[in-house]
Enzyme design. Structure first.
Site, mmCIF file in Angstrom:
data_model
loop_
_atom_site.group_PDB
_atom_site.id
_atom_site.type_symbol
_atom_site.label_atom_id
_atom_site.label_comp_id
_atom_site.label_asym_id
_atom_site.label_seq_id
_atom_site.Cartn_x
_atom_site.Cartn_y
_atom_site.Cartn_z
ATOM 1 C CG LEU A 1 45.530 -20.428 70.101
ATOM 2 C CD1 LEU A 1 45.884 -19.747 71.424
ATOM 3 C CD2 LEU A 1 44.498 -21.522 70.340
ATOM 4 C CG ASP A 2 39.625 -19.020 66.128
ATOM 5 O OD1 ASP A 2 40.271 -19.415 65.136
ATOM 6 O OD2 ASP A 2 38.541 -19.496 66.487
ATOM 7 N NE ARG A 3 41.511 -10.370 64.463
ATOM 8 C CZ ARG A 3 42.218 -9.418 63.862
ATOM 9 N NH1 ARG A 3 42.748 -8.437 64.559
ATOM 10 N NH2 ARG A 3 42.380 -9.442 62.554
#
Length: 212
Positions: free
Chosen positions: A46-48
């Site tokens: 998942l993106d930060r």
């Protein structure tokens, strides 16, 4: 959320990397510290800037099987997002060609296939639309059919519906975080064949404006 001998399911907060790359905070190191695990195997990311449910493997065998399941589309990922505006249809499917520019760390919708271009598909449903401080905002439920970098963010932004707080893709509404959450993860346990489903209900910022 869940842990046995082969897998671990946890909720990743905003601002934390989903993989260990030498930078902290990251989920593998946080999980190792909290649970005393020797090794955490990331099998998806998942993106930060995104919060939500993730599954990690605790053994090489489980990691290999989970990775194969994800590649085969046998892990169902459902997201919640708050976007600016309202889709033309209450539910539908978007298909685009995406190019990810690593130098700019940004994805673009393009018209023709070429090197580095990948097809991106998702399905969405509008759960609710509200007026807030002169803006029309929509809460969407999104099912990813492919997993491309920044896919949800760029597919809606390209249709003039950026995610609230996503300045990189054109949002003009300030928010502490991009309003995107990996809200549900469903899959068959890679070793026991048990059907598993985990969910997380975001309540922060703009999500809290909607009745769910």
């Amino acid at each position: 959320m869940f842990r046995d001998k082969s897998i671990l399911v946890a909720c990743k907060p905003y601002g934390v990397l989903s993989e260990a790359d030498g930078h902290k905070p990251n989920m593998p190191s946080l999980l190792q510290d909290a649970l005393g695990c020797d090794t955490i195997y990331p099998v998806h990311r998942l993106d930060r800037t995104t919060q939500g449910v993730m599954v990690y493997a605790l053994t090489e065998n489980a990691a290999r099987r989970l990775s194969a399941m994800i590649q085969q589309g046998r892990v169902e990922k459902t997201y919640l997002a708050v976007v600016e505006g309202v889709p033309e249809e209450a539910r539908g499917e978007y298909t685009d060609l995406l190019y990810f520019d690593r130098r700019k760390n940004k994805s673009y919708v393009v018209k023709r296939e070429r090197k580095g271009v990948k097809q991106a598909r998702l399905r969405y449903e509008v759960l609710q639309t509200i007026e807030h401080e002169g803006e029309r905002l929509s809460l969407l439920q999104i099912r990813l059919l492919t997993g491309r970098t920044h896919q949800i963010r760029v597919q809606f932004a390209s249709r003039k519906m950026p995610l609230v707080g996503d300045r990189r893709y054109g949002s003009h509404i300030p928010a502490n975080h991009i309003q995107l959450c990996a809200a549900r993860l469903s899959f068959i346990h890679p070793l026991t064949d048990e059907a598993l489903c985990f969910s997380h209900d975001p309540t922060d910022e703009y999500f809290s404006l909607f009745n769910r």
